[in-house]
Scaffold this motif. Sequence first.
Motif, PDB file in Angstrom:
ATOM      1  N   LEU A   1     -26.257  29.949  21.207  1.00 27.54           N
ATOM      2  CA  LEU A   1     -26.367  28.497  21.059  1.00 27.54           C
ATOM      3  C   LEU A   1     -27.813  28.048  21.203  1.00 27.54           C
ATOM      4  O   LEU A   1     -28.253  27.127  20.513  1.00 27.54           O
ATOM      5  CB  LEU A   1     -25.482  27.816  22.104  1.00 27.54           C
ATOM      6  N   GLN A   2     -28.568  28.697  22.075  1.00 20.75           N
ATOM      7  CA  GLN A   2     -29.957  28.311  22.287  1.00 20.75           C
ATOM      8  C   GLN A   2     -30.870  28.731  21.148  1.00 20.75           C
ATOM      9  O   GLN A   2     -31.821  28.021  20.828  1.00 20.75           O
ATOM     10  CB  GLN A   2     -30.481  28.909  23.595  1.00 20.75           C
ATOM     11  N   ILE A   3     -30.628  29.883  20.541  1.00 22.44           N
ATOM     12  CA  ILE A   3     -31.536  30.343  19.491  1.00 22.44           C
ATOM     13  C   ILE A   3     -31.107  29.884  18.103  1.00 22.44           C
ATOM     14  O   ILE A   3     -31.768  30.181  17.120  1.00 22.44           O
ATOM     15  CB  ILE A   3     -31.707  31.877  19.512  1.00 22.44           C
ATOM     16  N   SER A   4     -30.021  29.140  18.019  1.00 25.57           N
ATOM     17  CA  SER A   4     -29.538  28.707  16.705  1.00 25.57           C
ATOM     18  C   SER A   4     -30.320  27.485  16.222  1.00 25.57           C
ATOM     19  O   SER A   4     -31.018  26.828  16.980  1.00 25.57           O
ATOM     20  CB  SER A   4     -28.053  28.374  16.781  1.00 25.57           C
ATOM     21  N   ASP A   5     -30.156  27.185  14.943  1.00 25.78           N
ATOM     22  CA  ASP A   5     -30.788  26.016  14.332  1.00 25.78           C
ATOM     23  C   ASP A   5     -29.822  24.838  14.238  1.00 25.78           C
ATOM     24  O   ASP A   5     -30.026  23.946  13.424  1.00 25.78           O
ATOM     25  CB  ASP A   5     -31.286  26.367  12.931  1.00 25.78           C
ATOM     26  N   VAL A   6     -28.807  24.831  15.064  1.00 28.21           N
ATOM     27  CA  VAL A   6     -27.783  23.791  14.988  1.00 28.21           C
ATOM     28  C   VAL A   6     -28.378  22.415  15.244  1.00 28.21           C
ATOM     29  O   VAL A   6     -28.002  21.442  14.605  1.00 28.21           O
ATOM     30  CB  VAL A   6     -26.637  24.093  15.986  1.00 28.21           C
TER      31      VAL A   6
ATOM     32  N   GLY B   1     -20.965  37.333  20.003  1.00 27.05           N
ATOM     33  CA  GLY B   1     -22.110  36.430  20.021  1.00 27.05           C
ATOM     34  C   GLY B   1     -23.156  36.816  18.996  1.00 27.05           C
ATOM     35  O   GLY B   1     -23.704  35.961  18.287  1.00 27.05           O
ATOM     36  N   ILE B   2     -23.422  38.110  18.876  1.00 27.56           N
ATOM     37  CA  ILE B   2     -24.399  38.593  17.897  1.00 27.56           C
ATOM     38  C   ILE B   2     -23.899  38.340  16.476  1.00 27.56           C
ATOM     39  O   ILE B   2     -24.651  37.887  15.609  1.00 27.56           O
ATOM     40  CB  ILE B   2     -24.701  40.082  18.134  1.00 27.56           C
ATOM     41  N   LEU B   3     -22.628  38.602  16.227  1.00 28.63           N
ATOM     42  CA  LEU B   3     -22.079  38.413  14.879  1.00 28.63           C
ATOM     43  C   LEU B   3     -22.036  36.944  14.477  1.00 28.63           C
ATOM     44  O   LEU B   3     -22.306  36.596  13.313  1.00 28.63           O
ATOM     45  CB  LEU B   3     -20.685  39.027  14.781  1.00 28.63           C
ATOM     46  N   LEU B   4     -21.697  36.055  15.406  1.00 33.68           N
ATOM     47  CA  LEU B   4     -21.652  34.627  15.073  1.00 33.68           C
ATOM     48  C   LEU B   4     -23.042  34.085  14.765  1.00 33.68           C
ATOM     49  O   LEU B   4     -23.209  33.294  13.829  1.00 33.68           O
ATOM     50  CB  LEU B   4     -20.997  33.835  16.209  1.00 33.68           C
ATOM     51  N   GLU B   5     -24.047  34.488  15.534  1.00 32.87           N
ATOM     52  CA  GLU B   5     -25.411  34.043  15.253  1.00 32.87           C
ATOM     53  C   GLU B   5     -25.906  34.608  13.932  1.00 32.87           C
ATOM     54  O   GLU B   5     -26.554  33.919  13.156  1.00 32.87           O
ATOM     55  CB  GLU B   5     -26.348  34.438  16.386  1.00 32.87           C
ATOM     56  N   SER B   6     -25.565  35.859  13.641  1.00 25.81           N
ATOM     57  CA  SER B   6     -25.952  36.459  12.355  1.00 25.81           C
ATOM     58  C   SER B   6     -25.284  35.724  11.198  1.00 25.81           C
ATOM     59  O   SER B   6     -25.911  35.489  10.156  1.00 25.81           O
ATOM     60  CB  SER B   6     -25.574  37.934  12.314  1.00 25.81           C
ATOM     61  N   ALA B   7     -24.021  35.363  11.364  1.00 25.75           N
ATOM     62  CA  ALA B   7     -23.306  34.628  10.314  1.00 25.75           C
ATOM     63  C   ALA B   7     -23.940  33.267  10.067  1.00 25.75           C
ATOM     64  O   ALA B   7     -24.077  32.831   8.917  1.00 25.75           O
ATOM     65  CB  ALA B   7     -21.832  34.472  10.689  1.00 25.75           C
ATOM     66  N   LEU B   8     -24.361  32.582  11.137  1.00 27.83           N
ATOM     67  CA  LEU B   8     -25.014  31.279  10.966  1.00 27.83           C
ATOM     68  C   LEU B   8     -26.338  31.441  10.220  1.00 27.83           C
ATOM     69  O   LEU B   8     -26.657  30.628   9.357  1.00 27.83           O
ATOM     70  CB  LEU B   8     -25.245  30.609  12.314  1.00 27.83           C
TER      71      LEU B   8
ATOM     72  N   ILE C   1     -30.609  14.132  19.986  1.00 30.63           N
ATOM     73  CA  ILE C   1     -31.062  15.472  19.632  1.00 30.63           C
ATOM     74  C   ILE C   1     -31.454  16.261  20.869  1.00 30.63           C
ATOM     75  O   ILE C   1     -31.416  17.483  20.881  1.00 30.63           O
ATOM     76  CB  ILE C   1     -32.219  15.406  18.605  1.00 30.63           C
ATOM     77  N   LYS C   2     -31.808  15.593  21.944  1.00 28.76           N
ATOM     78  CA  LYS C   2     -32.179  16.279  23.182  1.00 28.76           C
ATOM     79  C   LYS C   2     -30.988  16.978  23.823  1.00 28.76           C
ATOM     80  O   LYS C   2     -31.162  17.884  24.619  1.00 28.76           O
ATOM     81  CB  LYS C   2     -32.793  15.292  24.165  1.00 28.76           C
ATOM     82  N   PHE C   3     -29.787  16.556  23.487  1.00 30.14           N
ATOM     83  CA  PHE C   3     -28.591  17.117  24.094  1.00 30.14           C
ATOM     84  C   PHE C   3     -27.955  18.223  23.254  1.00 30.14           C
ATOM     85  O   PHE C   3     -27.015  18.856  23.681  1.00 30.14           O
ATOM     86  CB  PHE C   3     -27.562  16.015  24.357  1.00 30.14           C
ATOM     87  N   ILE C   4     -28.460  18.435  22.060  1.00 27.93           N
ATOM     88  CA  ILE C   4     -27.902  19.468  21.185  1.00 27.93           C
ATOM     89  C   ILE C   4     -28.643  20.767  21.447  1.00 27.93           C
ATOM     90  O   ILE C   4     -29.871  20.809  21.361  1.00 27.93           O
ATOM     91  CB  ILE C   4     -28.019  19.070  19.710  1.00 27.93           C
ATOM     92  N   PRO C   5     -27.926  21.819  21.773  1.00 28.33           N
ATOM     93  CA  PRO C   5     -28.590  23.105  22.049  1.00 28.33           C
ATOM     94  C   PRO C   5     -29.339  23.630  20.832  1.00 28.33           C
ATOM     95  O   PRO C   5     -28.954  23.408  19.700  1.00 28.33           O
ATOM     96  CB  PRO C   5     -27.422  24.035  22.399  1.00 28.33           C
ATOM     97  N   GLY C   6     -30.409  24.335  21.101  1.00 26.97           N
ATOM     98  CA  GLY C   6     -31.191  24.942  20.045  1.00 26.97           C
ATOM     99  C   GLY C   6     -32.240  24.027  19.455  1.00 26.97           C
ATOM    100  O   GLY C   6     -32.996  24.440  18.598  1.00 26.97           O
ATOM    101  N   ALA C   7     -32.318  22.778  19.908  1.00 30.29           N
ATOM    102  CA  ALA C   7     -33.258  21.843  19.314  1.00 30.29           C
ATOM    103  C   ALA C   7     -34.599  21.824  20.033  1.00 30.29           C
ATOM    104  O   ALA C   7     -35.629  21.663  19.407  1.00 30.29           O
ATOM    105  CB  ALA C   7     -32.663  20.442  19.305  1.00 30.29           C
ATOM    106  N   LEU C   8     -34.598  21.971  21.321  1.00 32.77           N
ATOM    107  CA  LEU C   8     -35.844  21.846  22.064  1.00 32.77           C
ATOM    108  C   LEU C   8     -36.442  23.182  22.485  1.00 32.77           C
ATOM    109  O   LEU C   8     -37.621  23.414  22.308  1.00 32.77           O
ATOM    110  CB  LEU C   8     -35.625  20.984  23.314  1.00 32.77           C
ATOM    111  N   THR C   9     -35.652  24.037  23.058  1.00 35.85           N
ATOM    112  CA  THR C   9     -36.182  25.306  23.545  1.00 35.85           C
ATOM    113  C   THR C   9     -36.140  26.332  22.420  1.00 35.85           C
ATOM    114  O   THR C   9     -35.109  26.916  22.137  1.00 35.85           O
ATOM    115  CB  THR C   9     -35.366  25.809  24.744  1.00 35.85           C
ATOM    116  N   ARG C  10     -37.264  26.517  21.798  1.00 35.61           N
ATOM    117  CA  ARG C  10     -37.353  27.473  20.695  1.00 35.61           C
ATOM    118  C   ARG C  10     -37.944  28.765  21.221  1.00 35.61           C
ATOM    119  O   ARG C  10     -39.018  28.771  21.799  1.00 35.61           O
ATOM    120  CB  ARG C  10     -38.220  26.918  19.566  1.00 35.61           C
TER     121      ARG C  10
END
Length: 166
Positions: free
Chosen positions: A21-26, A86-93, A43-52
Amino acid sequence: MAERPEWWWRTLACIPYLISLQISDVGFYVQPFLEKYDAIDMIKFIPGALTRWPSWFFMLYCYLGCKFVVENKKLPHYFRFHVMMGILLESALQIIGITSNFFPLIHSNSKGRLGMYYWMAIGFVYICLLLECIRCALAGVYPQIPFVTDAASIHTFETTKVKRKR
């Protein structure tokens, strides 16, 4: 696989989903939709937006996760399964994000309505999938997501390796 794992394994099984969730581009997928309705502070509350994290982190995470966690038969199958999910879902995204940019009407840089709603739906579905996986991990069960669950099961079941004769 039939009995419920200990509480610490269930808690540890949530970590791959939180990393995903943190490394995604959601956050960037949902941002144009929120800007249209003047909800830019959301946008501050959506994971993956601030901590890159660095761009190489995902490759390192996948390699180390597969090499030292998924292939480690000393760890419980439950934990190895959730790491692989977790790895497969991030790869799919990432695959959906890259291939969707080839369609002209939903290109990520376009300001069109179809693209905005498409990316918002992708981001929302991804967040819901990860929340469902976290819920299943905390409950001590396996999530049932078509195709992804089968792939994670195939990667984590114990297989015998054939040694080559020299």
